[in-house]
Design a protein around this motif. Structure first.
Motif, PDB file in Angstrom:
ATOM      1  N   VAL A 137       0.841  -1.211   0.000  1.00 50.16           N
ATOM      2  CA  VAL A 137       0.000   0.000   0.000  1.00 50.16           C
ATOM      3  C   VAL A 137       0.868   1.251   0.000  1.00 50.16           C
ATOM      4  O   VAL A 137       0.580   2.235  -0.705  1.00 50.16           O
ATOM      5  N   GLY A 138       1.955   1.219   0.790  1.00 47.63           N
ATOM      6  CA  GLY A 138       2.849   2.379   0.822  1.00 47.63           C
ATOM      7  C   GLY A 138       3.539   2.627  -0.504  1.00 47.63           C
ATOM      8  O   GLY A 138       3.687   3.777  -0.934  1.00 47.63           O
ATOM      9  N   VAL A 139       3.941   1.563  -1.196  1.00 44.56           N
ATOM     10  CA  VAL A 139       4.585   1.725  -2.502  1.00 44.56           C
ATOM     11  C   VAL A 139       3.609   2.313  -3.519  1.00 44.56           C
ATOM     12  O   VAL A 139       3.955   3.232  -4.287  1.00 44.56           O
ATOM     13  N   SER A 140       2.377   1.801  -3.530  1.00 41.30           N
ATOM     14  CA  SER A 140       1.374   2.331  -4.463  1.00 41.30           C
ATOM     15  C   SER A 140       1.041   3.785  -4.155  1.00 41.30           C
ATOM     16  O   SER A 140       0.951   4.626  -5.063  1.00 41.30           O
ATOM     17  N   PHE A 141       0.879   4.102  -2.879  1.00 37.96           N
ATOM     18  CA  PHE A 141       0.536   5.474  -2.498  1.00 37.96           C
ATOM     19  C   PHE A 141       1.664   6.433  -2.833  1.00 37.96           C
ATOM     20  O   PHE A 141       1.438   7.538  -3.344  1.00 37.96           O
ATOM     21  N   GLN A 142       2.908   6.019  -2.584  1.00 37.19           N
ATOM     22  CA  GLN A 142       4.049   6.885  -2.880  1.00 37.19           C
ATOM     23  C   GLN A 142       4.182   7.136  -4.380  1.00 37.19           C
ATOM     24  O   GLN A 142       4.421   8.272  -4.814  1.00 37.19           O
ATOM     25  N   ALA A 143       4.030   6.076  -5.180  1.00 35.27           N
ATOM     26  CA  ALA A 143       4.146   6.253  -6.631  1.00 35.27           C
ATOM     27  C   ALA A 143       3.033   7.142  -7.160  1.00 35.27           C
ATOM     28  O   ALA A 143       3.267   8.000  -8.039  1.00 35.27           O
ATOM     29  N   ARG A 144       1.807   6.969  -6.650  1.00 31.38           N
ATOM     30  CA  ARG A 144       0.690   7.785  -7.126  1.00 31.38           C
ATOM     31  C   ARG A 144       0.844   9.245  -6.729  1.00 31.38           C
ATOM     32  O   ARG A 144       0.574  10.153  -7.521  1.00 31.38           O
ATOM     33  N   ILE A 145       1.272   9.503  -5.506  1.00 29.39           N
ATOM     34  CA  ILE A 145       1.486  10.888  -5.075  1.00 29.39           C
ATOM     35  C   ILE A 145       2.578  11.543  -5.912  1.00 29.39           C
ATOM     36  O   ILE A 145       2.465  12.726  -6.310  1.00 29.39           O
ATOM     37  N   LEU A 146       3.640  10.807  -6.217  1.00 25.25           N
ATOM     38  CA  LEU A 146       4.733  11.371  -7.013  1.00 25.25           C
ATOM     39  C   LEU A 146       4.263  11.725  -8.422  1.00 25.25           C
ATOM     40  O   LEU A 146       4.553  12.816  -8.938  1.00 25.25           O
ATOM     41  N   THR A 147       3.537  10.825  -9.068  1.00 27.11           N
ATOM     42  CA  THR A 147       3.062  11.100 -10.434  1.00 27.11           C
ATOM     43  C   THR A 147       2.045  12.236 -10.461  1.00 27.11           C
ATOM     44  O   THR A 147       2.083  13.088 -11.361  1.00 27.11           O
ATOM     45  N   THR A 148       1.140  12.268  -9.484  1.00 26.07           N
ATOM     46  CA  THR A 148       0.143  13.343  -9.448  1.00 26.07           C
ATOM     47  C   THR A 148       0.790  14.697  -9.237  1.00 26.07           C
ATOM     48  O   THR A 148       0.431  15.698  -9.881  1.00 26.07           O
ATOM     49  N   THR A 149       1.771  14.760  -8.337  1.00 25.40           N
ATOM     50  CA  THR A 149       2.458  16.028  -8.070  1.00 25.40           C
ATOM     51  C   THR A 149       3.238  16.500  -9.291  1.00 25.40           C
ATOM     52  O   THR A 149       3.249  17.698  -9.623  1.00 25.40           O
ATOM     53  N   TYR A 150       3.886  15.569  -9.989  1.00 25.80           N
ATOM     54  CA  TYR A 150       4.661  15.973 -11.159  1.00 25.80           C
ATOM     55  C   TYR A 150       3.751  16.402 -12.305  1.00 25.80           C
ATOM     56  O   TYR A 150       4.086  17.338 -13.044  1.00 25.80           O
ATOM     57  N   GLU A 151       2.603  15.758 -12.472  1.00 27.58           N
ATOM     58  CA  GLU A 151       1.647  16.203 -13.485  1.00 27.58           C
ATOM     59  C   GLU A 151       1.138  17.614 -13.176  1.00 27.58           C
ATOM     60  O   GLU A 151       0.982  18.445 -14.084  1.00 27.58           O
ATOM     61  N   ALA A 152       0.881  17.882 -11.896  1.00 26.47           N
ATOM     62  CA  ALA A 152       0.461  19.241 -11.517  1.00 26.47           C
ATOM     63  C   ALA A 152       1.567  20.252 -11.787  1.00 26.47           C
ATOM     64  O   ALA A 152       1.292  21.391 -12.199  1.00 26.47           O
ATOM     65  N   LEU A 153       2.831  19.863 -11.579  1.00 27.90           N
ATOM     66  CA  LEU A 153       3.946  20.759 -11.876  1.00 27.90           C
ATOM     67  C   LEU A 153       4.012  21.095 -13.360  1.00 27.90           C
ATOM     68  O   LEU A 153       4.215  22.258 -13.748  1.00 27.90           O
TER      69      LEU A 153
END
Length: 375
Positions: free
Chosen positions: A312-328
């Protein structure tokens, strides 16, 4: 017309002169004034199109023949299309529209073409959910399948030998190959292929007006996009390139890096390979990646809580990273667009569309016509 008038005027003058000469004491006869020539202006200068105005003046609105665009006289409501309400009958009641339906023969004859059309647009004609929703469903299904595989593998192993499943099977002469092995391999291949498609989904751009190398590791000089050469020519070129590369490697000669021309003699341009990840593939990589596959292979009855938390932590970390970079990336695009918009509004538009007005002066006919030329 001018010559008779002049003759009559001269005869009148002679008569008057003779009368005055014969009778000096008689009163002078009245003289009819000469008619003034008029030159009417058939067209006003205001009716001509403006030279400096960007938009033509709306004379129809100025005369009151239609509403001006800036302040409508009466609000106009959007009327209903006549095709949607049908044609009214004599009583004013709209009748039902007559729609021509295909006959059974026409439906049967058009069925093969319809089937061919549906096949040609497959799978775009399938009503699938959103890419993110589909990726979540597929990832959850793969997690459930892997969970069933691990339960089936651990069930046959006693609690004292948990974590040593392979050694237990060797000691008890249990076959190691069962249905769980190919299913595990299929899950590994599916996760690896999704990761491969995700990171190799790119788009190529050719920089035709950029002779200098750009600061990007994904840029390289390639041949200009023209008609590809024949297969025999390409094979000869590849064979010669391989032969030269072999001898350069043996002799320790570095290959020339001049971007002037290609092997076919055509000009070379700079090609930029841009990564364009798919939304569904990116979401599936966050939900079920190759890391999740290996974490499932380490899962057993003694560490299932810790492994579940790690996944769960790996999935959450990867999703947060991709979402933040898309917003950037979106924020950078917004800033760049706003910079260009402010530059256009402050420097470009005021010089392209300057505010001007037409000044007209009303004059009289007496100021235009020179009466001294008519005398």
């Amino acid at each position: 017309m001018a010559s008779p008038r002049r003759s009559s005027t001269s005869s009148n003058r002679r008569t008057i002169n003779s009368a005055t000469s014969t009778s000096p004491s008689a009163p002078a006869l009245p003289i009819t004034p000469r008619s003034r020539a008029s030159y009417p202006i058939t067209r006003s200068p205001l009716e001509s199109p403006s030279i400096s105005a960007s938009l033509p003046f709306d004379w129809e609105a100025a005369r009151g023949l239609r509403d001006p665009p800036y302040s409508p006289l009466s609000p106009k409501r959007r009327s209903v299309r006549n095709s949607s309400i049908g044609t009214p009958d004599r009583k004013g009641v709209p009748t039902k529209r007559a729609v021509r339906k295909q006959s059974l023969c026409e439906k049967i004859t058009s069925l093969p073409s319809r089937i061919a059309f549906e096949i040609s647009i497959f799978p775009n004609n399938v009503p699938l959910p959103a890419p993110k929703t589909s990726a979540c469903l597929i990832g959850g299904t793969l997690h459930f399948i892997h969970f069933c595989i691990r339960v089936s593998q651990i069930r046959s192993v006693p609690d004292s030998d948990i974590g040593w499943e392979d050694m237990y099977r060797e000691d008890n002469n249990v076959a190691w190959f069962d249905w769980t092995v190919p299913m595990t391999c299929l899950l590994i291949v599916a996760a690896s292929l999704n990761a491969l498609f995700l990171f190799t989904h790119t788009k190529l751009y050719h920089l035709h007006l950029q002779p200098d190398p750009v600061a990007s590791p994904h840029a390289r000089f390639v041949s200009a996009p023209t008609d590809p050469p024949s297969l025999a020519t390409r094979l000869r070129t590849y064979a010669w390139s391989a032969f030269l590369a072999f001898w350069r490697f043996l002799l320790g000669i570095s290959p020339s890096s001049s971007p002037g021309s290609s092997a076919y003699g055509s000009p070379r341009v700079q090609e930029l390979e841009v990564w364009t990840p798919s939304e569904g593939e990116l979401m599936l990589f966050c939900v079920y990646s190759p890391i999740h596959v290996f974490l499932w292979m380490l899962w057993n009855a003694g560490n299932w809580i810790m492994m579940a938390a790690v996944m769960v932590g790996v999935s959450f970390q990867a999703r947060i990273l991709t979402t933040t970079y898309e917003a950037l990336l979106k924020d950078r695009a917004i800033i760049a667009a706003e910079v260009l918009h402010e530059y256009d509004e402050k420097y470009v538009s005021p010089r392209i569309h300057p505010v001007r007005k037409d000044a007209c002066v009303m004059t009289n006919e007496a100021e235009i016509v020179d009466h001294s030329m008519l005398r």
